[in-house]
Design a protein around this motif. Structure first.
Motif, PDB file in Angstrom:
ATOM      1  N   HIS A 211       0.618  -1.238   0.034  1.00  0.00           N
ATOM      2  CA  HIS A 211      -0.012   0.053  -0.048  1.00  0.00           C
ATOM      3  C   HIS A 211       0.636   1.363   0.003  1.00  0.00           C
ATOM      4  CE1 HIS A 211      -3.200  -2.941   1.164  1.00  0.00           C
ATOM      5  NE2 HIS A 211      -4.036  -1.995   0.363  1.00  0.00           N
ATOM      6  N   ALA A 212       1.999   1.259   0.507  1.00  0.00           N
ATOM      7  CA  ALA A 212       3.065   2.328   0.334  1.00  0.00           C
ATOM      8  C   ALA A 212       3.436   2.465  -1.177  1.00  0.00           C
ATOM      9  CB  ALA A 212       4.066   2.072   1.233  1.00  0.00           C
ATOM     10  N   PHE A 213       3.557   1.583  -1.869  1.00  0.00           N
ATOM     11  CA  PHE A 213       3.793   1.682  -3.360  1.00  0.00           C
ATOM     12  C   PHE A 213       2.705   2.282  -3.955  1.00  0.00           C
ATOM     13  CE2 PHE A 213       6.709  -2.430  -3.842  1.00  0.00           C
ATOM     14  CZ  PHE A 213       7.696  -1.752  -3.311  1.00  0.00           C
ATOM     15  N   ALA A 214       1.402   1.970  -3.516  1.00  0.00           N
ATOM     16  CA  ALA A 214       0.340   2.503  -4.162  1.00  0.00           C
ATOM     17  C   ALA A 214      -0.275   3.771  -3.806  1.00  0.00           C
ATOM     18  CB  ALA A 214      -1.010   1.509  -4.003  1.00  0.00           C
ATOM     19  N   THR A 215       0.266   4.161  -2.657  1.00  0.00           N
ATOM     20  CA  THR A 215      -0.117   5.540  -2.071  1.00  0.00           C
ATOM     21  C   THR A 215       0.857   6.475  -2.477  1.00  0.00           C
ATOM     22  OG1 THR A 215      -0.876   4.386   0.086  1.00  0.00           O
ATOM     23  CG2 THR A 215      -0.715   6.800  -0.049  1.00  0.00           C
ATOM     24  N   VAL A 216       2.109   6.497  -2.662  1.00  0.00           N
ATOM     25  CA  VAL A 216       3.213   7.359  -3.021  1.00  0.00           C
ATOM     26  C   VAL A 216       2.770   7.590  -4.411  1.00  0.00           C
ATOM     27  CG1 VAL A 216       5.373   8.010  -2.821  1.00  0.00           C
ATOM     28  CG2 VAL A 216       4.449   7.153  -1.081  1.00  0.00           C
ATOM     29  N   SER A 217       2.708   6.615  -5.144  1.00  0.00           N
ATOM     30  CA  SER A 217       2.486   6.692  -6.524  1.00  0.00           C
ATOM     31  C   SER A 217       1.463   7.234  -6.968  1.00  0.00           C
ATOM     32  CB  SER A 217       2.809   5.226  -7.221  1.00  0.00           C
ATOM     33  OG  SER A 217       1.883   4.298  -6.768  1.00  0.00           O
ATOM     34  N   THR A 218       0.267   7.205  -6.048  1.00  0.00           N
ATOM     35  CA  THR A 218      -0.995   7.793  -6.172  1.00  0.00           C
ATOM     36  C   THR A 218      -1.809   6.743  -7.208  1.00  0.00           C
ATOM     37  OG1 THR A 218      -0.488   9.398  -8.073  1.00  0.00           O
ATOM     38  CG2 THR A 218      -0.538  10.077  -5.535  1.00  0.00           C
ATOM     39  N   ALA A 219      -1.480   5.706  -7.370  1.00  0.00           N
ATOM     40  CA  ALA A 219      -1.993   4.630  -8.433  1.00  0.00           C
ATOM     41  C   ALA A 219      -3.071   3.982  -7.679  1.00  0.00           C
ATOM     42  CB  ALA A 219      -0.953   3.580  -8.323  1.00  0.00           C
ATOM     43  N   GLY A 220      -3.311   3.486  -6.660  1.00  0.00           N
ATOM     44  CA  GLY A 220      -4.340   3.011  -6.114  1.00  0.00           C
ATOM     45  C   GLY A 220      -4.657   1.289  -6.051  1.00  0.00           C
ATOM     46  N   PHE A 221      -3.916   0.528  -6.729  1.00  0.00           N
ATOM     47  CA  PHE A 221      -4.187  -0.765  -6.548  1.00  0.00           C
ATOM     48  C   PHE A 221      -4.001  -1.327  -5.084  1.00  0.00           C
ATOM     49  CE2 PHE A 221      -2.387  -2.430 -10.814  1.00  0.00           C
ATOM     50  CZ  PHE A 221      -3.727  -2.258 -11.553  1.00  0.00           C
TER      51      PHE A 221
END
Length: 481
Positions: A211-221
């Motif tokens: 979720h850190a990957f998805a949050t900082v990248s503003t991606a959402g998976f």
């Protein structure tokens, strides 16, 4: 076109990307989920494809021109979608369209999905989904710019093509390689801080990193079907809101804050200040709307749900703690408009970008003033600096082209079988890199047909490459020479 230079560069980039399957392979072995051989195959195919392309032209030292840079960026994002889809094809047995859709959605940080039942997926596949959006967040091309100069491949043309917004000529340091290293250093640091915060809030290590990957990248998976709502935690939501906002702010501002140790720089920057004000005002408006409509018990709960969803949508992350398509009818439409505004230029967010919206508003104001004072000359300023007229015209052209693309895509999706609400929602979700849409695509694209998915793939690439970088390839002038 410098075809030999392009071939050499694509081969090198694929060679580097083949290494990205190693963490997923390791996780598969650790969890014994049966996917290790599939990631080994994906890594081998990608690596061999890179070698086959690179080997015949390995001695070519020609420099790429700006036109070559645009072509490489657009081509490599498409190629990434193909090789990134390999684990979905041989591991999850998705068909070609669904696999490409999922991979492109990850790399472009859209977060739209065709996969249902995430909680039951193998951990290594879940990690692969999270990782591709993290790599796409800052741009695999910018990462390559930091490395490829060491191999004798120039990077400025790639950087200019990848960052094709209004700040494309601004560099954080005189050397482009150093600029890319600074960007990735900030990006990596924010990701580590976000993961540690999630751990402290009660997530396990796998979910915290994913979720850190998805949050900082503003991606959402997410690794769960219920997204952030799965955790039902105020602490998790507060952390998510904080890092979605940080991901939606220009990374050059992050660098200035870090370099000068002065958080006030966020409020001194006109774009960041407007971004934060829009978020606060929109959160209050949506919260009051939910409270008045009786959607939740109490003003506090209404504001909590509203603020999270407003931040998630405007940063084009697409996380959810509730299904906003079921909220009072004016709220989903308002959120869709926020998605078109998007985050700041130079951030991982999608949309038109706040700085362009500010300049468009100032252009409208100047025109109104000119009608009342025909002989007056008024400069458009962004903070204390006047904005060059060529930038103003570029912003107007970008806005016009963006809306034209949105209208054409909406019409195309209606022709492919969607109703108006779903077609508008699908275009909003894909073009603005948002993820969740309206109507049939409120939660996923799993039920729509293949033509709609391919239109969405095209829209995601346009949105990620900021319109000009991709559409310029379809002009006669680009190929004339």
């Amino acid at each position: 076109m410098n075809w030999r230079g392009i071939q050499r560069l694509i081969g090198l980039l694929l060679g580097f990307y083949s290494l990205s399957f190693i963490p997923s392979l390791g996780l598969s072995i650790f969890y014994a989920d049966g996917e290790a051989v599939h990631f080994a195959i994906a890594s081998f195919i990608t690596g061999m494809l890179g070698v086959v392309l690179w080997l015949p032209v390995r001695r070519d030292q020609s420099e790429l021109r700006v036109r070559d840079g645009y072509f490489v960026v657009a081509l490599f994002w498409a190629v990434l979608g193909v090789v990134g889809a390999i684990p979905f094809i041989i591991g999850l047995h998705l068909d070609f369209t669904d696999a490409i859709f999922e991979a492109i959605s990850g790399f472009t940080t859209t977060g739209a999905t065709v996969i249902q039942g995430l909680d039951a997926l193998p951990p290594s596949i879940l990690y692969h989904r999270q990782q591709i959006q993290w790599l796409g967040g800052m741009g695999v091309i910018v990462l390559a710019v930091a490395i490829l100069p060491l191999l004798g491949v120039g990077g400025m043309q790639l950087y200019r093509a990848e960052t094709s917004g209004v700040t494309k000529d601004e560099k954080l340091s005189p050397r482009i390689m150093h600029t890319a290293q600074i960007l990735w250093g900030i990006y990596f640091s924010l990701t580590v801080a976000c993961a540690l915060a999630y751990l402290a809030a009660g997530m396990d290590l796998f979910d915290a990193v994913g979720h850190a990957f998805a949050t900082v990248s503003t991606a959402g998976f997410s690794t769960h079907d219920a997204s952030i709502g799965h955790f039902d935690s105020l602490a998790v939501e507060a952390i998510c809101i904080t890092f979605m906002i940080l991901g939606g702010i220009n990374f050059a501002i992050h660098f200035a804050v870090w370099q000068r140790r002065d958080p006030r720089r966020y409020l001194k920057d006109p774009e960041a200040r407007a971004f934060l004000l829009i978020l606060a005002a929109s959160g209050l408006f949506v919260g009051l709307s939910l409270f008045v409509a009786g959607a939740y018990l109490g003003l506090g709960e209404s504001l909590r749900r509203a603020l999270f969803q407003v931040v998630s949508v405007m940063t084009t992350t697409g996380f959810g703690t509730a299904d906003f398509s079921e909220w009072p009818r004016h709220v989903p439409f308002f959120l869709a408009m926020l998605a078109y505004v998007g985050g700041c230029a130079g951030s991982t967010a999608g949309g038109i970008k706040v700085v362009r919206v500010i300049l468009l508003a100032k252009m409208g104001s100047r025109q109104m003033f000119a009608l009342a004072h025909p002989r007056a000359t008024v400069l458009i300023r962004l903070g204390p600096r006047p904005v060059p007229e060529e930038v103003v015209y570029s912003v107007w052209g970008y806005y016009t082209l963006y809306l034209m693309v949105a209208v054409i895509l909406t019409g195309g999706m209606m022709a492919a079988g969607l109703d108006l609400e779903s077609a508008f929602g699908a275009t909003t979700a894909s073009l603005n890199l948002l993820g969740p849409g309206l109507g049939e695509v409120a939660s996923s694209f799993a039920t729509v047909n293949a033509p709609v998915k391919w239109l969405a793939i095209f829209a995601m690439l346009i949105g990620r490459l900021e319109v000009f970088t991709l559409l310029i390839l379809f002009t006669y002038a680009f190929w004339r020479q």
